[in-house]
Design a protein around this motif. Structure first.
Motif, PDB file in Angstrom:
ATOM      1  N   SER A   4     -10.377 -28.865 -45.070  1.00 14.92           N
ATOM      2  CA  SER A   4     -10.490 -29.767 -45.689  1.00 14.92           C
ATOM      3  C   SER A   4     -10.896 -29.411 -47.147  1.00 14.92           C
ATOM      4  CB  SER A   4     -11.718 -30.614 -45.088  1.00 14.92           C
ATOM      5  OG  SER A   4     -12.773 -29.780 -44.976  1.00 14.92           O
ATOM      6  N   PHE A   5     -11.617 -28.176 -47.195  1.00 17.98           N
ATOM      7  CA  PHE A   5     -12.200 -27.769 -48.711  1.00 17.98           C
ATOM      8  C   PHE A   5     -10.929 -27.598 -49.530  1.00 17.98           C
ATOM      9  CE2 PHE A   5     -13.058 -24.082 -51.282  1.00 17.98           C
ATOM     10  CZ  PHE A   5     -13.922 -24.460 -52.256  1.00 17.98           C
ATOM     11  N   ALA A   6      -9.900 -26.719 -49.000  1.00 20.75           N
ATOM     12  CA  ALA A   6      -8.690 -26.503 -49.663  1.00 20.75           C
ATOM     13  C   ALA A   6      -7.971 -27.547 -49.766  1.00 20.75           C
ATOM     14  CB  ALA A   6      -7.828 -25.347 -48.851  1.00 20.75           C
ATOM     15  N   VAL A   7      -7.562 -28.300 -49.069  1.00 26.01           N
ATOM     16  CA  VAL A   7      -6.979 -29.522 -49.547  1.00 26.01           C
ATOM     17  C   VAL A   7      -7.557 -30.520 -50.267  1.00 26.01           C
ATOM     18  CG1 VAL A   7      -5.905 -31.779 -48.164  1.00 26.01           C
ATOM     19  CG2 VAL A   7      -5.666 -29.709 -47.064  1.00 26.01           C
ATOM     20  N   GLY A   8      -8.680 -30.708 -50.335  1.00 23.13           N
ATOM     21  CA  GLY A   8      -9.604 -31.388 -51.405  1.00 23.13           C
ATOM     22  C   GLY A   8      -9.290 -31.088 -52.772  1.00 23.13           C
ATOM     23  N   LEU A   9      -9.647 -29.521 -52.850  1.00 25.18           N
ATOM     24  CA  LEU A   9      -9.306 -29.145 -53.953  1.00 25.18           C
ATOM     25  C   LEU A   9      -7.940 -29.003 -54.568  1.00 25.18           C
ATOM     26  CD1 LEU A   9     -11.974 -25.936 -53.904  1.00 25.18           C
ATOM     27  CD2 LEU A   9     -12.204 -28.208 -55.034  1.00 25.18           C
ATOM     28  N   GLY A  64     -11.407 -34.527 -60.851  1.00 24.13           N
ATOM     29  CA  GLY A  64     -12.349 -33.614 -60.067  1.00 24.13           C
ATOM     30  C   GLY A  64     -12.933 -34.616 -59.054  1.00 24.13           C
ATOM     31  N   TRP A  65     -13.149 -35.989 -59.174  1.00 25.23           N
ATOM     32  CA  TRP A  65     -13.640 -36.955 -58.132  1.00 25.23           C
ATOM     33  C   TRP A  65     -12.696 -36.989 -56.998  1.00 25.23           C
ATOM     34  CZ3 TRP A  65     -18.522 -37.989 -57.941  1.00 25.23           C
ATOM     35  CH2 TRP A  65     -19.275 -38.115 -59.176  1.00 25.23           C
ATOM     36  N   ALA A  66     -11.466 -36.608 -57.110  1.00 21.19           N
ATOM     37  CA  ALA A  66     -10.517 -36.697 -56.168  1.00 21.19           C
ATOM     38  C   ALA A  66     -10.811 -35.615 -55.066  1.00 21.19           C
ATOM     39  CB  ALA A  66      -9.088 -36.737 -56.590  1.00 21.19           C
ATOM     40  N   ALA A  67     -11.439 -34.555 -55.349  1.00 17.18           N
ATOM     41  CA  ALA A  67     -11.796 -33.815 -54.422  1.00 17.18           C
ATOM     42  C   ALA A  67     -12.779 -33.965 -53.236  1.00 17.18           C
ATOM     43  CB  ALA A  67     -12.484 -32.552 -54.979  1.00 17.18           C
ATOM     44  N   LEU A  68     -13.317 -35.220 -53.457  1.00 10.79           N
ATOM     45  CA  LEU A  68     -14.065 -36.070 -52.342  1.00 10.79           C
ATOM     46  C   LEU A  68     -13.386 -36.442 -51.355  1.00 10.79           C
ATOM     47  CD1 LEU A  68     -16.439 -37.899 -54.490  1.00 10.79           C
ATOM     48  CD2 LEU A  68     -17.200 -35.675 -53.353  1.00 10.79           C
ATOM     49  N   ILE A  69     -12.033 -36.336 -51.453  1.00  8.16           N
ATOM     50  CA  ILE A  69     -11.128 -36.534 -50.210  1.00  8.16           C
ATOM     51  C   ILE A  69     -11.432 -35.636 -49.042  1.00  8.16           C
ATOM     52  CG2 ILE A  69      -9.136 -35.059 -50.578  1.00  8.16           C
ATOM     53  CD1 ILE A  69      -7.429 -37.327 -49.640  1.00  8.16           C
ATOM     54  N   MET A  70     -12.065 -34.519 -49.210  1.00  2.39           N
ATOM     55  CA  MET A  70     -12.525 -33.724 -48.310  1.00  2.39           C
ATOM     56  C   MET A  70     -13.764 -34.196 -47.342  1.00  2.39           C
ATOM     57  SD  MET A  70     -14.758 -30.567 -50.140  1.00  2.39           S
ATOM     58  CE  MET A  70     -13.583 -30.535 -51.643  1.00  2.39           C
ATOM     59  N   TRP A  71     -14.423 -35.177 -47.980  1.00  2.00           N
ATOM     60  CA  TRP A  71     -15.430 -35.793 -46.969  1.00  2.00           C
ATOM     61  C   TRP A  71     -14.708 -36.702 -45.719  1.00  2.00           C
ATOM     62  CZ3 TRP A  71     -20.588 -35.228 -46.991  1.00  2.00           C
ATOM     63  CH2 TRP A  71     -20.997 -34.528 -48.107  1.00  2.00           C
ATOM     64  N   MET A 125      -3.972 -31.520 -58.355  1.00  2.00           N
ATOM     65  CA  MET A 125      -2.684 -32.085 -58.580  1.00  2.00           C
ATOM     66  C   MET A 125      -3.015 -33.440 -59.356  1.00  2.00           C
ATOM     67  SD  MET A 125      -0.176 -31.659 -55.163  1.00  2.00           S
ATOM     68  CE  MET A 125      -1.610 -31.994 -53.929  1.00  2.00           C
ATOM     69  N   VAL A 126      -3.834 -34.224 -59.210  1.00  2.00           N
ATOM     70  CA  VAL A 126      -4.208 -35.744 -59.788  1.00  2.00           C
ATOM     71  C   VAL A 126      -4.814 -35.229 -61.003  1.00  2.00           C
ATOM     72  CG1 VAL A 126      -3.762 -36.956 -57.810  1.00  2.00           C
ATOM     73  CG2 VAL A 126      -6.101 -36.244 -58.477  1.00  2.00           C
ATOM     74  N   GLU A 127      -5.501 -33.892 -61.215  1.00  2.00           N
ATOM     75  CA  GLU A 127      -6.301 -33.727 -62.447  1.00  2.00           C
ATOM     76  C   GLU A 127      -7.755 -34.825 -62.705  1.00  2.00           C
ATOM     77  OE1 GLU A 127      -3.459 -33.980 -65.687  1.00  2.00           O
ATOM     78  OE2 GLU A 127      -2.678 -32.076 -64.857  1.00  2.00           O
TER      79      GLU A 127
END
Length: 96
Positions: A46-51, A60-67, A56-58
């Motif tokens: 989840s950490f790696a996919v979120g980052l 930083g808030w998109a990394a919250l998908i890991m939640w 990819m979408v440039e």
């Protein structure tokens, strides 16, 4: 670099679970894979996919998908572990 480490940990966890479950009963496979999915795989993946997605979408808030990814993978692992714990071993006569 952190993304690669996350994927590497998830891959190592999957390889270790495969090696530990090779040649075992179905009950033991559920227990091993459930534990592996709960402990190393779900967090690292989840950490790696979120980052990766945030990169990819440039945004930083998109990394919250890991939640969202982590609880889903964790619950799948928990269900697999509980199935392995409470599954009855078949006696070979067709009743279960």
């Amino acid at each position: 670099m952190a993304i690669v480490i996350g994927y590497a940990i998830a891959l190592l966890g999957a390889v270790a679970a495969f090696q530990l479950s090779k040649g075992k009963s179905k009950k033991r496979k559920y227990i091993v894979w459930g534990t592996a999915l709960i402990v190393p795989i779900s967090q690292a993946l989840s950490f790696a996919v979120g980052l990766s997605y945030a990169f990819m979408v440039e945004n930083g808030w998109a990394a919250l998908i890991m939640w969202y990814i982590f609880p889903i993978l964790f619950l799948i692992g928990l269900v697999m572990l509980l199935v392995g714990i409470f599954k009855r071993e078949g006696t070979g006569n067709g009743d279960g």
